[in-house]
Design a protein around this motif. Structure first.
Motif, PDB file in Angstrom:
ATOM      1  N   UNK A  61       2.614  -4.388   3.266  1.00  0.00           N
ATOM      2  CA  UNK A  61       3.667  -3.449   3.641  1.00  0.00           C
ATOM      3  C   UNK A  61       3.170  -2.049   3.293  1.00  0.00           C
ATOM      4  N   UNK A  62       3.387  -1.111   4.192  1.00  0.00           N
ATOM      5  CA  UNK A  62       2.914   0.259   4.023  1.00  0.00           C
ATOM      6  C   UNK A  62       4.084   1.153   3.619  1.00  0.00           C
ATOM      7  N   UNK A  63       3.977   1.767   2.441  1.00  0.00           N
ATOM      8  CA  UNK A  63       5.001   2.682   1.910  1.00  0.00           C
ATOM      9  C   UNK A  63       4.427   4.084   2.033  1.00  0.00           C
ATOM     10  N   UNK A  64       4.999   4.892   2.899  1.00  0.00           N
ATOM     11  CA  UNK A  64       4.456   6.218   3.196  1.00  0.00           C
ATOM     12  C   UNK A  64       5.341   7.290   2.572  1.00  0.00           C
ATOM     13  N   UNK A  65       4.764   8.019   1.619  1.00  0.00           N
ATOM     14  CA  UNK A  65       5.427   9.194   1.067  1.00  0.00           C
ATOM     15  C   UNK A  65       4.774  10.469   1.592  1.00  0.00           C
ATOM     16  N   UNK A  92       0.867  -1.189   0.000  1.00  0.00           N
ATOM     17  CA  UNK A  92       0.000   0.000   0.000  1.00  0.00           C
ATOM     18  C   UNK A  92       0.896   1.228   0.000  1.00  0.00           C
ATOM     19  N   UNK A  93       0.767   2.054  -1.036  1.00  0.00           N
ATOM     20  CA  UNK A  93       1.606   3.240  -1.212  1.00  0.00           C
ATOM     21  C   UNK A  93       0.768   4.483  -0.956  1.00  0.00           C
ATOM     22  N   UNK A  94       1.155   5.285   0.020  1.00  0.00           N
ATOM     23  CA  UNK A  94       0.472   6.553   0.321  1.00  0.00           C
ATOM     24  C   UNK A  94       1.285   7.665  -0.319  1.00  0.00           C
TER      25      UNK A  94
END
Length: 390
Positions: free
Chosen positions: A107-111, A5-7
């Motif tokens: 997996x959480x990808x936080x931008x 999951x990409x924020x």
């Protein structure tokens, strides 16, 4: 790792930035990977105030250009000051979208730093990808306070932190380990002949390609450049979220604003420029950047004039000239006069092989600052694999 999951701070659209290049490459490398790409919320009220059409967020849908990629855009109904719980509701909506796709432990990808709310709600294994130092940008006191709190949470809680520049590595890595994964460029489009874009003005052109925002662009400097170019034109290519007054001043001065372009069209604008420009403000915020245009400009092989900003300042590229703000307009004018003009092919025909120089093949003696996105994808994959193994 099978679910991600990409924020993101950017929408998944035709104008590709770092996140799109990396996510696309990861999907190509791993046929098991599924990605939910969360775009910035639609803001109908802000759109109305800016004179644009108000619309709700597009919600959850499959991407049209990639398999195993879903996009989700929520809606921001009210400003944060009027709706303190809005970020928490949007975080819950992201979790619901992931569950609809049966992503239970992604997996959480936080931008986007506001992703701290999703992390607090889920406890998913997390990566914080820092691409800009928003704490150094000019924002309201309330927004700066929120950004500071969110970033402190992310730096403390995320298992992995990735940064795109040495400046960010020095700043964010003081209290914890960080991994440097700079930006890059897709080299293949710069090796092939390319037509001159039809909307590029005839005659000499000084071209800037990138986001035209006052966080980066020095609008007054652009006006100064436009005044001294004579028969040449200053062309700005890219999204332009400018105040109406700044846009009007640029247009009145003869600056050509071409708007956002599909990533596949960008090499044509760069390679048919007489001179490429970086008229950036020099601030703590721009000091934190690793500009993608640094790699794209070098791949294009055209002369470059830049203010003394990170990446271009101290460049070993003989094509790059760095000038302070006072000298910048005259340096651009002189470079435009001296630059060999790229040939304009007949309509429907590609530029001849003797036209704009194509870069060497990757690994064939190319400069160290020219790297392909495939290299960065591999580096990011190593970080994600470490995270997934925990």
């Amino acid at each position: 790792m099978t679910d991600l999951v990409v924020l993101s701070l950017e929408a998944w659209d035709a104008v590709w930035r770092r996140n799109q290049h990396l996510v696309s490459g990861l999907l190509e490398q791993d046929e098991r990977l599924r990605v939910l790409f969360v775009e910035p919320a639609a803001d109908p009220l802000h759109a109305l105030r800016s004179g644009r059409r108000a619309r709700a967020g597009a919600g959850l849908r499959g991407a049209t250009d990639r398999e195993r990629l879903w996009l989700y855009q929520p809606t921001k109904v009210l400003p944060r000051a009027a709706d303190p719980g809005g970020d928490r509701r949007r975080a819950r909506a992201v979790v619901r979208a992931a569950r609809r796709l049966r992503m239970h432990e992604p997996v959480l990808w936080i931008n986007d730093p506001a992703g701290a709310r999703v992390l607090a709600r889920t406890g998913w294994r997390s990566l914080y990808d820092v691409t800009d130092d928003w704490l150094a940008a000019v924002r309201t006191p309330a927004e700066t306070r929120r950004l500071r709190e969110d970033e402190a949470t992310l730096l403390l809680t995320c298992e992995e932190v990735v940064v795109c520049s040495a400046h960010l590595a020095a700043g964010k890595g003081t209290a914890r380990p960080v991994t440097l994964v700079p930006n890059a460029v897709d080299l293949a489009p710069y090796r092939a002949p390319v037509d001159r874009p039809a909307d590029l003005p005839p005659g000499p052109v000084a071209v800037y390609v990138g986001t035209i925002h006052t966080d980066r662009i020095d609008v007054d400097l652009c006006l100064d450049v436009a005044r001294v170019l004579g028969r040449g034109r200053l062309v700005l290519v890219g999204p332009a979220p400018l105040p109406p007054g700044d846009r009007e001043r640029l247009v009145r001065s003869g600056v050509v604003l071409l708007g956002a372009k599909d990533r596949r069209e960008v090499p044509g604008y760069l390679r048919h420029a007489d001179v490429l420009l970086v008229p950036h403000v020099v601030t703590p915020f721009t000091e934190s950047l690793d500009p993608i245009k640094l790699y794209e400009y070098r791949a294009a092989g055209r002369p470059v004039v830049s203010t003394p900003v990170a990446g271009f300042r101290g460049s070993d590229d003989p094509q790059v000239t760095v000038a302070d703000r006072a000298a910048f307009p005259e340096v651009v004018r002189a470079a435009l006069t001296a630059a060999p003009h790229p040939p304009a092919p007949a309509p429907g025909r590609a530029a001849p092989a003797g036209g704009p120089a194509a870069p060497a093949a990757a690994g064939a003696g190319e400069p160290a600052s020219v790297r392909a996105w495939s290299t960065r994808v591999t580096e990011m994959r190593a970080v994600l694999d470490r995270l997934a193994a925990r």
